[in-house]
Design a protein around this motif. Structure first.
Motif, PDB file in Angstrom:
ATOM      1  N   ARG A 263      -5.354   5.974   4.436  1.00 17.30           N
ATOM      2  CA  ARG A 263      -4.372   5.978   5.535  1.00 17.30           C
ATOM      3  C   ARG A 263      -3.363   7.103   5.422  1.00 17.30           C
ATOM      4  NH1 ARG A 263      -3.678  -0.497   5.770  1.00 17.30           N
ATOM      5  NH2 ARG A 263      -5.441  -0.899   7.104  1.00 17.30           N
TER       6      ARG A 263
ATOM      7  N   THR B 237     -10.082  -7.170  -3.938  1.00 14.76           N
ATOM      8  CA  THR B 237      -8.972  -6.985  -2.997  1.00 14.76           C
ATOM      9  C   THR B 237      -8.076  -5.839  -3.470  1.00 14.76           C
ATOM     10  OG1 THR B 237      -8.995  -9.311  -2.378  1.00 14.76           O
ATOM     11  CG2 THR B 237      -6.960  -8.108  -1.925  1.00 14.76           C
TER      12      THR B 237
ATOM     13  N   GLU C 228     -11.547   2.906   9.217  1.00 15.79           N
ATOM     14  CA  GLU C 228     -11.974   3.557  10.443  1.00 15.79           C
ATOM     15  C   GLU C 228     -13.022   4.609  10.138  1.00 15.79           C
ATOM     16  OE1 GLU C 228      -8.355   4.505  12.535  1.00 15.79           O
ATOM     17  OE2 GLU C 228      -7.940   2.340  12.609  1.00 15.79           O
TER      18      GLU C 228
ATOM     19  N   THR D  41      -7.781  -2.426  -1.376  1.00 17.06           N
ATOM     20  CA  THR D  41      -6.427  -2.127  -0.897  1.00 17.06           C
ATOM     21  C   THR D  41      -5.979  -0.761  -1.429  1.00 17.06           C
ATOM     22  OG1 THR D  41      -5.912  -4.482  -0.920  1.00 17.06           O
ATOM     23  CG2 THR D  41      -4.044  -2.989  -0.819  1.00 17.06           C
TER      24      THR D  41
ATOM     25  N   GLU E 287     -14.771  -8.348   4.517  1.00 18.37           N
ATOM     26  CA  GLU E 287     -13.346  -8.468   4.871  1.00 18.37           C
ATOM     27  C   GLU E 287     -12.702  -7.094   5.095  1.00 18.37           C
ATOM     28  OE1 GLU E 287     -11.233 -10.912   1.983  1.00 18.37           O
ATOM     29  OE2 GLU E 287      -9.355  -9.857   2.460  1.00 18.37           O
ATOM     30  N   PHE E 288     -13.089  -6.101   4.274  1.00 17.75           N
ATOM     31  CA  PHE E 288     -12.390  -4.810   4.321  1.00 17.75           C
ATOM     32  C   PHE E 288     -13.055  -3.771   5.204  1.00 17.75           C
ATOM     33  CE2 PHE E 288      -9.911  -6.474   0.907  1.00 17.75           C
ATOM     34  CZ  PHE E 288      -8.708  -5.789   0.995  1.00 17.75           C
TER      35      PHE E 288
ATOM     36  N   LEU F 106      -7.744   1.828   0.616  1.00 18.02           N
ATOM     37  CA  LEU F 106      -7.110   1.944   1.943  1.00 18.02           C
ATOM     38  C   LEU F 106      -5.826   2.769   1.871  1.00 18.02           C
ATOM     39  CD1 LEU F 106      -7.394  -1.582   3.618  1.00 18.02           C
ATOM     40  CD2 LEU F 106      -8.304   0.582   4.476  1.00 18.02           C
TER      41      LEU F 106
ATOM     42  N   ASN G 221     -14.085  -3.577   8.145  1.00 16.95           N
ATOM     43  CA  ASN G 221     -13.574  -3.346   9.496  1.00 16.95           C
ATOM     44  C   ASN G 221     -12.189  -2.708   9.514  1.00 16.95           C
ATOM     45  OD1 ASN G 221     -15.877  -4.307  10.682  1.00 16.95           O
ATOM     46  ND2 ASN G 221     -15.173  -6.431  10.500  1.00 16.95           N
ATOM     47  N   LYS G 222     -11.528  -2.720   8.368  1.00 15.69           N
ATOM     48  CA  LYS G 222     -10.221  -2.051   8.297  1.00 15.69           C
ATOM     49  C   LYS G 222     -10.390  -0.547   8.071  1.00 15.69           C
ATOM     50  CE  LYS G 222      -8.155  -6.169   6.265  1.00 15.69           C
ATOM     51  NZ  LYS G 222      -7.502  -6.783   5.124  1.00 15.69           N
TER      52      LYS G 222
ATOM     53  N   GLU H 283       0.825  -1.191   0.000  1.00 13.16           N
ATOM     54  CA  GLU H 283       0.000   0.000   0.000  1.00 13.16           C
ATOM     55  C   GLU H 283       0.865   1.249   0.000  1.00 13.16           C
ATOM     56  OE1 GLU H 283      -2.322  -0.607   3.439  1.00 13.16           O
ATOM     57  OE2 GLU H 283      -3.019  -2.515   2.635  1.00 13.16           O
TER      58      GLU H 283
END
Ligand code: AR6
Length: 234
Positions: free
Chosen positions: A234, A223, A74, A227, A68-69, A230, A71-72, A17
């Motif tokens: 971040r 995915t 925020e 990704t 899957e994603f 994300l 919960n990653k 990432e």
């Protein structure tokens, strides 16, 4: 996890990432969703129209990957978009997401043109996904044609600076030049191109109904997409 907006963000399932900072204007969104600083990715159902991927199988994969994603994320959310209230994929995904108790503030479906989500639907999205072709070229049909047309020529240039082509299952994150109407009108700062599996014999690299390969590539595509998102968040 480091990098700058100028770096090439090419993602396969196993890619690293890359981080970018964001400072986007805030806007109001619809109904029961609380607003302000929520970073949002709007994405179409990859491969289920022109690429003729089975809706039932695609909806299983969307819900699996969202679960899957989600919960990653925020302070961010995912929104599956389609053009009509009669959309089969939206209703399948809505039903399956509800069964799995996926948090409806972090994931929901939305009816609207992905290039007009803020101006027509009041839904501010920082990033939108494109169901691309392998050449990453404008045109064709569907969401690819709509996004390239709405973004103007600078999207093509920014895309080619990052990747010349895409393998099935892969994604590339493209920061949108600030003169693009998608940026100025809709508040979209990134387009994430994704290439899904193709079941249409009239299009390149048809999988001839091989759903073992097809499902695996579609999983990889989501995915790569999430990704990539994300990496912006971040
Ligand atoms: N806004 C929101 N959703 C849309 C829009 C829009 N403007 N346009 C289409 N959809 P598709 P694929 C939905 O065909 O199956 C292109 O020619 C649509 O209803 O765009 O992955 C490319 O060049 C469906 O739910 O993508 C590729 O060659 C979803 O977006 C090929 O199509 C995906 O439909 C990719 O085919």
């Amino acid at each position: 996890c480091k990098g700058t907006a100028k770096e090439s963000l090419l993602l396969g399932a196993a890619s690293k990432e890359v981080k970018e900072s964001e400072d986007l204007p805030k806007g109001s969104v619809d109904a029961d969703v609380s607003v302000d600083d929520i970073t949002t990715l709007a994405f179409p159902s990859i491969s289920t129209a022109d690429f003729q991927f089975n809706n039932e199988k695609a909806s299983d994969i969307i819900v699996e990957k969202v679960e899957e994603f989600v919960n990653k994320l925020e302070n961010a959310r995912l929104v599956l978009v389609d053009l009509s209230h009669g959309s089969k994929i939206l209703s399948l995904v809505r039903a399956k997401a509800a069964k799995r108790n996926i948090d409806s503030k972090k994931f929901f479906t939305f009816v609207g043109d992905i290039t007009r989500l803020y101006s027509q639907g009041g839904l501010r999205c920082n990033a939108i996904a494109n169901a691309a072709n392998w050449r990453l070229k404008p045109g064709g049909g569907g969401v690819n044609a709509a996004i390239f047309a709405a973004a103007g020529p600078s999207l093509g240039t920014a895309t080619m600076e990052r990747a010349k082509s895409l393998l099935p299952g892969h994604a590339v994150v493209v920061p949108l030049p600030s003169d693009s109407p998608l940026y100025t009108r809709e508040g979209v700062s990134h387009v994430i191109h994704v290439l899904g599996p193709n079941m249409n014999p009239q299009r390149p690299n048809s999988l001839n109904n091989d759903y073992t390969k097809g499902c695996s590539i579609l999983r990889e595509a989501y995915t790569s997409l999430f990704t990539g998102f994300l990496s912006i968040v971040r």
